[in-house]
Design a protein around this motif. Structure first.
Motif, PDB file in Angstrom:
ATOM      1  N   THR A 274       5.967   8.501  -7.234  1.00 44.73           N
ATOM      2  CA  THR A 274       7.543   8.170  -7.583  1.00 44.73           C
ATOM      3  C   THR A 274       8.097   6.891  -7.528  1.00 44.73           C
ATOM      4  O   THR A 274       8.706   6.334  -8.394  1.00 44.73           O
ATOM      5  CB  THR A 274       8.494   9.161  -6.751  1.00 44.73           C
ATOM      6  OG1 THR A 274       7.982  10.486  -6.601  1.00 44.73           O
ATOM      7  CG2 THR A 274      10.004   9.196  -7.171  1.00 44.73           C
ATOM      8  N   LEU A 275       7.805   6.223  -6.312  1.00 53.39           N
ATOM      9  CA  LEU A 275       8.286   4.866  -6.481  1.00 53.39           C
ATOM     10  C   LEU A 275       7.699   3.923  -7.553  1.00 53.39           C
ATOM     11  O   LEU A 275       8.266   3.034  -8.022  1.00 53.39           O
ATOM     12  CB  LEU A 275       7.916   4.146  -5.043  1.00 53.39           C
ATOM     13  CG  LEU A 275       8.642   4.754  -3.862  1.00 53.39           C
ATOM     14  CD1 LEU A 275       8.005   4.400  -2.473  1.00 53.39           C
ATOM     15  CD2 LEU A 275      10.262   4.408  -3.957  1.00 53.39           C
ATOM     16  N   VAL A 276       6.347   4.176  -7.668  1.00 50.31           N
ATOM     17  CA  VAL A 276       5.713   3.214  -8.778  1.00 50.31           C
ATOM     18  C   VAL A 276       6.401   3.556 -10.091  1.00 50.31           C
ATOM     19  O   VAL A 276       6.798   2.805 -10.924  1.00 50.31           O
ATOM     20  CB  VAL A 276       4.311   3.669  -8.878  1.00 50.31           C
ATOM     21  CG1 VAL A 276       3.710   3.149  -9.987  1.00 50.31           C
ATOM     22  CG2 VAL A 276       3.483   3.324  -7.634  1.00 50.31           C
ATOM     23  N   SER A 277       6.818   4.754 -10.392  1.00 49.45           N
ATOM     24  CA  SER A 277       7.423   5.172 -11.540  1.00 49.45           C
ATOM     25  C   SER A 277       8.726   4.494 -11.770  1.00 49.45           C
ATOM     26  O   SER A 277       9.221   3.740 -12.750  1.00 49.45           O
ATOM     27  CB  SER A 277       7.458   6.657 -11.775  1.00 49.45           C
ATOM     28  OG  SER A 277       8.320   7.110 -12.684  1.00 49.45           O
TER      29      SER A 277
ATOM     30  N   PRO B 185       0.886  -1.297  -0.033  1.00 49.46           N
ATOM     31  CA  PRO B 185       0.075   0.019   0.134  1.00 49.46           C
ATOM     32  C   PRO B 185       0.806   1.307   0.003  1.00 49.46           C
ATOM     33  O   PRO B 185       0.522   2.420  -0.563  1.00 49.46           O
ATOM     34  CB  PRO B 185      -0.874  -0.110   1.187  1.00 49.46           C
ATOM     35  CG  PRO B 185      -0.817  -1.554   1.603  1.00 49.46           C
ATOM     36  CD  PRO B 185       0.324  -2.145   0.857  1.00 49.46           C
ATOM     37  N   GLN B 186       2.012   1.159   0.806  1.00 51.04           N
ATOM     38  CA  GLN B 186       2.689   2.238   0.880  1.00 51.04           C
ATOM     39  C   GLN B 186       3.472   2.613  -0.231  1.00 51.04           C
ATOM     40  O   GLN B 186       3.510   3.835  -0.705  1.00 51.04           O
ATOM     41  CB  GLN B 186       3.948   2.233   1.711  1.00 51.04           C
ATOM     42  CG  GLN B 186       3.811   1.389   3.145  1.00 51.04           C
ATOM     43  CD  GLN B 186       3.549   0.029   3.156  1.00 51.04           C
ATOM     44  OE1 GLN B 186       2.803  -0.441   2.367  1.00 51.04           O
ATOM     45  NE2 GLN B 186       4.399  -0.544   4.271  1.00 51.04           N
ATOM     46  N   VAL B 187       4.005   1.609  -1.126  1.00 56.48           N
ATOM     47  CA  VAL B 187       4.505   1.958  -2.584  1.00 56.48           C
ATOM     48  C   VAL B 187       3.509   2.539  -3.541  1.00 56.48           C
ATOM     49  O   VAL B 187       3.661   3.570  -4.240  1.00 56.48           O
ATOM     50  CB  VAL B 187       5.032   0.830  -3.053  1.00 56.48           C
ATOM     51  CG1 VAL B 187       5.893   1.023  -4.385  1.00 56.48           C
ATOM     52  CG2 VAL B 187       6.166   0.345  -2.078  1.00 56.48           C
ATOM     53  N   SER B 188       2.213   1.769  -3.725  1.00 56.15           N
ATOM     54  CA  SER B 188       1.192   2.029  -4.439  1.00 56.15           C
ATOM     55  C   SER B 188       0.781   3.757  -4.357  1.00 56.15           C
ATOM     56  O   SER B 188       0.246   4.062  -5.298  1.00 56.15           O
ATOM     57  CB  SER B 188       0.039   1.164  -4.556  1.00 56.15           C
ATOM     58  OG  SER B 188      -0.455   1.117  -3.151  1.00 56.15           O
TER      59      SER B 188
END
Length: 543
Positions: free
Chosen positions: A443-446, A436-439
């Motif tokens: 920026t992280l998703v990218s 959840p935190q990443v989604s």
């Protein structure tokens, strides 16, 4: 008493044909001699003489000469007989034994005795006697002593004669006929010495005790001694009686002449002159017959000589013809020998040439064999070198193959390592994406999205191909040349197959499922026009 004549007969047999023939001729000549067929005997003996001379038969030559001499002796041709005896004597002393020498010496002595050459006769009889004693020939020595006694009587040396007769007796003790001659000689000596009674008793004893008195007419001689003894004692009737006994024995003319002389003397002493004249006439008649016989014998001798000369002339002609035939024979023989020698020389040359050719052929064969052996050795050496080179090449190939396999294993390990790393990163990114935190963080998703794109990029493939071509030089070129329809992905799949990767490993590296991997294999086989059941790895290693 009569001189004893010794005639040597041919009683020997020889193995060789020439000796046998010569002996046969001598024996036939001796038989003809005994029958007084002197011409025939001499012809045979001369044939034997020529044969013996031509073949070097010394004993046979002596026998022939001795019997020829005896023929002439009986023909009263003492000169001719002496010549042949002397020739035989020369052979005997040079080449034969003392026995032959003794016999021919005795015959020579008898010839001298017949010619009244008493000194020469005594010399030869003495030589016979001495030689016989030296060779312990007692019988021959005894006969010689008897002959010396008879010779001494002729020389009126009666005491010497008695000594010889007495010396002869023990030497001839085993031969009664010679004993009679010796004792008869002693009786004759006693008669000549005037011992009429002793002479008569000895003669009568010999007549009464001796069975055979015909040997050398011993009976006539003994009766003659008795008759003379009675005549010397003037017992004329008894003397005439014994003379008549002698007449019944059919004596020779020489003996008849002696008898007629005695009968004439008896009748003169009786004063019966008419009978004395009758016996005197008989004496003249017997003497005439003897002379006629001698003349007839001389004529016969001349006839024999003429016939013998004809035989010799014919023999000379035959010899000349034989010489001519021999010359022709020798010429023909020489011609044949020359031809044979020429033929042998030709054959020898041909044989030498053949031997030389054979030797050259053998040497060429040896050289060829050596060359073949050399070539064989060189071939074996080359084969050995080739095998060694091939072994080295195979070793090098095996070494290179092992090196390729090692590098391929390293390359496979690297590829698997990269594949595993990418899978792990992809799993981590997937796990991160669901957090959840990443989604919520764009920026992280990218960044995660960029990393996934990076994983799908094909940069590593280029590096892999570079390393693959370094390890397996020429493989990709051969593959593309033989199968130009293959795509990059097909080549990539085939490279993994060539590196002995499993279906699971290949699927992981290509990021596909194992079923997709198997389906890709089928598509690749179809593009390469290979049957489905083909072992793709075996096929690739054969390129």
């Amino acid at each position: 008493m009569l001189i004893v004549l010794l005639v040597l007969q041919a009683n020997f047999s020889f193995a060789q044909a020439s000796k046998a023939k010569c002996d046969s001729l001598i024996e036939a000549g001796k038989k003809a001699l005994d029958k007084n067929q002197h011409t025939h005997s001499l012809e045979l003996l001369f044939q034997a003489l020529d044969l013996a001379k031509n073949n070097g038969l010394d004993k046979q030559e002596f026998l022939a000469l001795n019997n020829i001499g005896t023929n002439y002796y009986r023909l009263s041709e003492f000169g001719e007989a002496l010549n042949y005896y002397l020739e035989g004597y020369t052979i005997a002393i040079k080449k034969l034994t003392p026995n032959e020498e003794i016999l021919v010496l005795n015959n020579i002595a008898i010839l001298y005795f017949e010619e009244k050459k008493y000194d020469q006769a005594k010399d030869y009889f003495t030589r016979v006697y001495t030689a016989s004693k030296e060779n312990k020939e007692n019988l021959t020595a005894g006969v010689a002593a008897i002959n010396l006694g008879t010779l001494s009587v002729e020389k009126n040396d009666l005491e010497l004669a008695k000594n010889y007769y007495e010396e002869a007796l023990p030497l001839v003790s085993e031969r009664p006929e010679y004993i009679v001659l010796a004792k008869g000689g002693l009786a004759n000596c006693e008669l000549l010495l005037g011992n009429t009674n002793k002479a008569r008793k000895t003669a009568q004893y010999l007549i009464d005790t001796t069975k055979d008195l015909e040997f050398y007419h011993a009976d006539v001689e003994l009766l003659l001694i008795i008759a003379k003894s009675y005549l010397q004692e003037n017992k004329l009737d008894v003397a005439e009686e014994y003379i008549q006994k002698i007449t019944t024995k059919k004596p020779k003319l020489e003996t008849k002449i002696k008898l007629y002389k005695l009968l004439t003397e008896i009748n003169i002493k009786r004063k019966t002159l008419d009978r004395a004249l009758q016996y005197k006439d008989s004496l003249f008649e017997a003497t005439a017959k003897l002379n006629a016989s001698k003349n007839e014998k001389l004529f016969e001798n001349s006839k024999i000589k003429f016939e013998l000369q004809q035989y010799k002339n014919q023999s000379m002609l035959n010899e000349a013809k034989l010489v001519s035939e021999r010359k022709i024979f020798y010429f023909v023989l020489l011609f044949i020998i020359v031809i044979v020698l020429f033929a042998l020389w030709t054959v020898r040359n041909l044989s030498l040439k053949l031997k030389q050719k054979k030797l050259i052929a053998e040497r060429n064969e040896q050289i060829l064999a050596l060359e073949l052996e050399k070539e064989k050795r060189e071939s074996l050496l080359l084969e050995k070198q080739f095998n060694e080179n091939q072994a080295v090449s195979l070793l090098q190939q095996e070494k290179l193959k092992n090196e390729v396999e090692i590098k391929n294993r390293k390359l496979s390990a690297k590829a698997l390592y990269l594949s595993g790393k990418n899978e792990m990163i992809e799993e981590i990114l997937s796990e991160l994406s669901v957090l959840p935190q990443v989604s919520k963080d764009n920026t992280l998703v990218s960044h995660i999205h960029s990393l996934k794109n990076q994983l799908k990029a094909d940069n590593e493939w280029d590096n892999f191909i570079t390393h693959f071509e370094e390890v397996n030089q020429g493989f990709l070129d051969a593959l593309k040349s033989k199968h130009p329809a293959l795509t990059i992905n097909d080549i990539r799949y085939i490279s993994y197959i060539y590196m002995s990767l499993s279906t699971k490993e290949i699927a992981s590296m290509l990021s596909i499922t194992q079923d997709s991997c198997r389906k890709r294999k089928e598509r690749v086989l179809a593009k390469m026009n290979l049957p489905k059941e083909t072992n793709l790895y075996d096929y690739l290693t054969s390129l």
